[in-house]
Design a protein around this motif. Structure first.
Motif, mmCIF file in Angstrom:
data_model
loop_
_atom_site.group_PDB
_atom_site.id
_atom_site.type_symbol
_atom_site.label_atom_id
_atom_site.label_comp_id
_atom_site.label_asym_id
_atom_site.label_seq_id
_atom_site.Cartn_x
_atom_site.Cartn_y
_atom_site.Cartn_z
ATOM 1 N N LYS A 126 10.695 -3.276 1.989
ATOM 2 C CA LYS A 126 10.456 -2.750 2.076
ATOM 3 C C LYS A 126 9.069 -1.471 3.403
ATOM 4 C CE LYS A 126 8.934 -1.984 -2.587
ATOM 5 N NZ LYS A 126 9.560 -3.858 -2.692
ATOM 6 N N VAL A 127 9.064 -3.097 3.985
ATOM 7 C CA VAL A 127 8.290 -3.361 5.425
ATOM 8 C C VAL A 127 9.557 -4.016 6.066
ATOM 9 C CG1 VAL A 127 6.335 -4.019 6.312
ATOM 10 C CG2 VAL A 127 6.397 -3.058 4.345
ATOM 11 N N HIS A 171 13.846 2.912 11.074
ATOM 12 C CA HIS A 171 13.656 4.181 10.018
ATOM 13 C C HIS A 171 13.288 5.169 9.785
ATOM 14 C CE1 HIS A 171 9.115 6.917 9.887
ATOM 15 N NE2 HIS A 171 9.156 5.669 9.236
ATOM 16 N N ASN A 177 10.318 1.210 6.336
ATOM 17 C CA ASN A 177 9.270 1.502 7.314
ATOM 18 C C ASN A 177 8.855 0.505 7.995
ATOM 19 O OD1 ASN A 177 8.308 3.067 5.996
ATOM 20 N ND2 ASN A 177 7.797 2.174 4.009
ATOM 21 N N SER A 241 1.869 0.529 6.187
ATOM 22 C CA SER A 241 3.569 0.249 6.757
ATOM 23 C C SER A 241 4.125 2.442 6.006
ATOM 24 C CB SER A 241 4.392 -0.406 6.867
ATOM 25 O OG SER A 241 4.411 -0.319 4.374
ATOM 26 N N GLU A 242 3.774 3.020 5.288
ATOM 27 C CA GLU A 242 4.625 3.920 4.444
ATOM 28 C C GLU A 242 3.744 5.065 5.551
ATOM 29 O OE1 GLU A 242 4.076 4.777 0.785
ATOM 30 O OE2 GLU A 242 4.407 2.682 0.037
ATOM 31 N N GLN A 243 3.021 5.404 6.087
ATOM 32 C CA GLN A 243 2.038 6.318 6.839
ATOM 33 C C GLN A 243 2.521 6.264 8.504
ATOM 34 O OE1 GLN A 243 -0.309 4.209 4.569
ATOM 35 N NE2 GLN A 243 0.528 5.404 3.207
ATOM 36 N N GLY A 245 4.892 4.147 9.594
ATOM 37 C CA GLY A 245 6.556 3.701 10.354
ATOM 38 C C GLY A 245 6.630 4.332 11.456
#
Length: 331
Positions: A126-127, A171, A177, A241-243, A245
């Motif tokens: 995910k990251v 990304h 992310n 990281s979701e915000q 990326g």
């Protein structure tokens, strides 16, 4: 959480492992390292680990070490399976080494980064946190910031700049992310194997009574960030990281410190705590590719991560010296 740390036996990697273990002892940690600068002994200071030879697994609370080179794509694909977060620290580091061996620098820092981005994408991570450097910015007057068009002056900066670009692509194209953090000059505990680093070299050199060299006249500056502050930045980047990326973020102190000032701080701490009252320093020619001044604007880190450094350099040097006096054996 299931973590993969490339370069996990090195200075920063060992600090990351220690931080993860303190924050969540039940996390699974997988480490890839070729032990070119890190060591199993360094890793053993912060956690127990095994070196599995069979199929990959992710048992809670365990740490697995795989001694491999990041340039091997096949290893990257398999080693990223079952992982949530990749922290990509492994690299060929330093300007002088890159000037001497540009191909090695490219293979490690560009191909190696690409391999683990692909591994993370295919493995479902995910990251992806990428360890970059302010050397990506290159030939500008400081403070460095993320809006400068990159024009690196050494292969090391060029290869890290390429890594940042690939992180952005992964990304935008694949939804991974990715966050590229441009580390400033990081120092602190567990840096024993970083003998080329100024702080490590001068602490151990003064303890051993070696003649120490300063390249240039000692007025060149760097932005020195304590490793504990860096750990806070890495964890904040993962949390957000979701915000954020696809971003590149400078991790530094926005404080310019000369090499001579650092040398004096180290000597003062060793004089006070270690009864070391004499130091021998010689000044030699500057090295090709080295910047005269280097410090960074950290406004973006404050805005996106809510992060700024907490440890001033005098306190950080003192903590680092105390760690060395306890853990470094003079031969």
């Amino acid at each position: 959480m299931r973590w993969l740390i490339t370069g996990g036996c090195g200075f920063i990697g060992v600090n990351v492992v220690e931080t993860i273990r303190k924050n969540d002892p039940t996390s699974y940690i997988r480490i890839v390292d070729n032990l070119s600068s890190g060591s199993e002994a360094m890793l053993s200071r912060v956690c127990e680990f095994t070196k599995p030879t069979g199929s990959l697994s992710t048992p809670a609370g365990e740490c697995h070490l795989y001694i491999e080179n990041i340039t091997r794509a096949d290893v990257a694909y398999s080693i990223c399976k079952g992982i949530d977060v990749v922290i990509h620290l492994a690299a060929s580091t330093g300007v002088p080494v890159s000037v001497e061996c540009p191909r090695t620098d490219l293979e490690s820092n560009v191909i190696g980064t690409f391999n683990y981005l692909e591994g993370a994408r295919c493995g479902g991570a995910k990251v992806f946190i990428f360890a970059s450097t302010s050397a990506s910015s290159g030939g500008y007057n400081p403070p460095f910031h993320e809006k400068l068009f990159p024009r690196p002056i050494a292969p090391y900066g060029a290869s890290k700049c390429a890594g940042e670009a690939y992180c952005h692509v992964y990304h935008e194209a694949y939804g991974l992310n990715t966050v590229a953090l441009r580390f400033s000059n990081i120092y602190g505990p567990h840096s024993i194997n970083k003998k080329a680093q100024l702080v490590t070299n001068f602490i151990t050199g003064m303890m051993e009574g070696r003649v120490l060299q300063i390249f240039g006249d000692g007025t060149q500056t760097r932005d020195y960030c304590y490793v504990g502050d860096l750990m806070d930045a890495i964890m904040a980047a993962i949390d957000k990281s979701e915000q954020i990326g696809g971003n590149v973020i400078q991790i530094a102190t926005n404080v310019e410190t000369t090499v001579k000032q650092v040398s004096d701080l180290i000597f003062d701490a060793l004089d006070y705590y270690g009864n070391i009252s004499e130091v021998n320093i010689e000044y030699v020619n500057e090295r090709p590719g080295d910047l005269q001044r280097n410090y960074s604007d950290v406004s973006k880190a404050k805005e996106l991560l809510g992060w700024s450094n907490k440890v001033p350099i005098d306190e950080g040097i003192e903590e680092t010296v105390l760690w060395y006096l306890k853990n470094y054996k003079v031969s």
